[in-house]
Design a protein around this motif. Structure first.
Motif, PDB file in Angstrom:
ATOM      1  N   LYS A  15       0.500   2.596  -1.678  1.00  0.00           N
ATOM      2  CA  LYS A  15       1.404   3.505  -0.989  1.00  0.00           C
ATOM      3  C   LYS A  15       0.674   4.298   0.086  1.00  0.00           C
ATOM      4  O   LYS A  15       1.205   4.483   1.180  1.00  0.00           O
ATOM      5  CB  LYS A  15       2.061   4.462  -1.975  1.00  0.00           C
ATOM      6  N   THR A  16      -0.550   4.736  -0.203  1.00  0.00           N
ATOM      7  CA  THR A  16      -1.289   5.514   0.790  1.00  0.00           C
ATOM      8  C   THR A  16      -1.760   4.643   1.936  1.00  0.00           C
ATOM      9  O   THR A  16      -1.775   5.067   3.081  1.00  0.00           O
ATOM     10  CB  THR A  16      -2.489   6.237   0.154  1.00  0.00           C
ATOM     11  N   SER A  17      -2.123   3.399   1.661  1.00  0.00           N
ATOM     12  CA  SER A  17      -2.559   2.520   2.754  1.00  0.00           C
ATOM     13  C   SER A  17      -1.371   2.095   3.603  1.00  0.00           C
ATOM     14  O   SER A  17      -1.518   1.889   4.798  1.00  0.00           O
ATOM     15  CB  SER A  17      -3.292   1.291   2.194  1.00  0.00           C
ATOM     16  N   ALA A  18      -0.200   1.968   3.016  1.00  0.00           N
ATOM     17  CA  ALA A  18       1.005   1.621   3.782  1.00  0.00           C
ATOM     18  C   ALA A  18       1.399   2.803   4.666  1.00  0.00           C
ATOM     19  O   ALA A  18       1.897   2.613   5.787  1.00  0.00           O
ATOM     20  CB  ALA A  18       2.146   1.253   2.860  1.00  0.00           C
ATOM     21  N   ALA A  19       1.176   4.006   4.192  1.00  0.00           N
ATOM     22  CA  ALA A  19       1.513   5.181   4.972  1.00  0.00           C
ATOM     23  C   ALA A  19       0.567   5.351   6.170  1.00  0.00           C
ATOM     24  O   ALA A  19       0.958   5.863   7.208  1.00  0.00           O
ATOM     25  CB  ALA A  19       1.464   6.432   4.089  1.00  0.00           C
ATOM     26  N   LYS A  20      -0.661   4.883   6.029  1.00  0.00           N
ATOM     27  CA  LYS A  20      -1.639   4.994   7.117  1.00  0.00           C
ATOM     28  C   LYS A  20      -1.347   4.011   8.241  1.00  0.00           C
ATOM     29  O   LYS A  20      -1.667   4.240   9.379  1.00  0.00           O
ATOM     30  CB  LYS A  20      -3.051   4.741   6.581  1.00  0.00           C
ATOM     31  N   ASN A  43      -3.424   1.229  -8.573  1.00  0.00           N
ATOM     32  CA  ASN A  43      -3.259   0.275  -7.474  1.00  0.00           C
ATOM     33  C   ASN A  43      -1.987   0.549  -6.693  1.00  0.00           C
ATOM     34  O   ASN A  43      -1.969   0.412  -5.467  1.00  0.00           O
ATOM     35  CB  ASN A  43      -3.258  -1.158  -8.001  1.00  0.00           C
ATOM     36  N   ARG A  44      -0.908   0.933  -7.373  1.00  0.00           N
ATOM     37  CA  ARG A  44       0.338   1.260  -6.693  1.00  0.00           C
ATOM     38  C   ARG A  44       0.167   2.487  -5.803  1.00  0.00           C
ATOM     39  O   ARG A  44       0.661   2.525  -4.692  1.00  0.00           O
ATOM     40  CB  ARG A  44       1.455   1.508  -7.703  1.00  0.00           C
ATOM     41  N   ALA A  45      -0.548   3.477  -6.309  1.00  0.00           N
ATOM     42  CA  ALA A  45      -0.785   4.683  -5.532  1.00  0.00           C
ATOM     43  C   ALA A  45      -1.646   4.378  -4.311  1.00  0.00           C
ATOM     44  O   ALA A  45      -1.411   4.903  -3.218  1.00  0.00           O
ATOM     45  CB  ALA A  45      -1.464   5.745  -6.392  1.00  0.00           C
ATOM     46  N   GLY A  46      -2.626   3.492  -4.469  1.00  0.00           N
ATOM     47  CA  GLY A  46      -3.472   3.085  -3.342  1.00  0.00           C
ATOM     48  C   GLY A  46      -2.712   2.295  -2.304  1.00  0.00           C
ATOM     49  O   GLY A  46      -2.920   2.450  -1.102  1.00  0.00           O
TER      50      GLY A  46
END
Length: 78
Positions: A72-77, A67-70
Motif C-alpha cells: 500500500k505504501t509503495s503504491a501510494a508513492k 507485506n500488504r502494508a508495504g
C-alpha cells in the motif's frame, strides 16, 4: 493452556498486537512442552502439533499483513 484450535478466520479478526501476544504465549507453551517431553512428563502429545501449526499460522498472517502494508505504501508513492 486450554484445548483451543486456531482457525485462520478467527485469527484474521485479531489485531496485530493481539496476534503478537498470542504468538508469545504459544512460544512459551512450546518451550514448556519440550521440557515436559524431555523429562517424560508429557501428557498430551497431540498438543505439540497443534501449537506448532498455530505458531506457523500466526507468523504467516503477520507476514501477510506486513507485506500488504508495504504494498500500500509503495503504491501510494508511485
Amino acid at each position: 493452556m486450554a484445548e483451543t484450535t486456531y482457525k485462520v478466520a478467527e485469527l484474521r479478526t485479531k489485531s496485530e498486537d493481539e496476534l503478537k501476544a498470542l504468538l508469545l504465549d504459544l512460544k512459551r507453551e512450546q518451550i514448556n512442552q519440550r521440557f515436559s517431553a524431555a523429562t517424560g512428563q508429557s501428557e498430551n502429545t497431540s498438543r505439540v502439533k497443534i501449537v506448532r501449526r498455530a505458531v506457523a499460522r500466526i507468523k504467516t498472517l503477520l507476514t501477510q499483513s506486513k507485506n500488504r502494508a508495504g504494498a500500500k505504501t509503495s503504491a501510494a508513492k508511485s
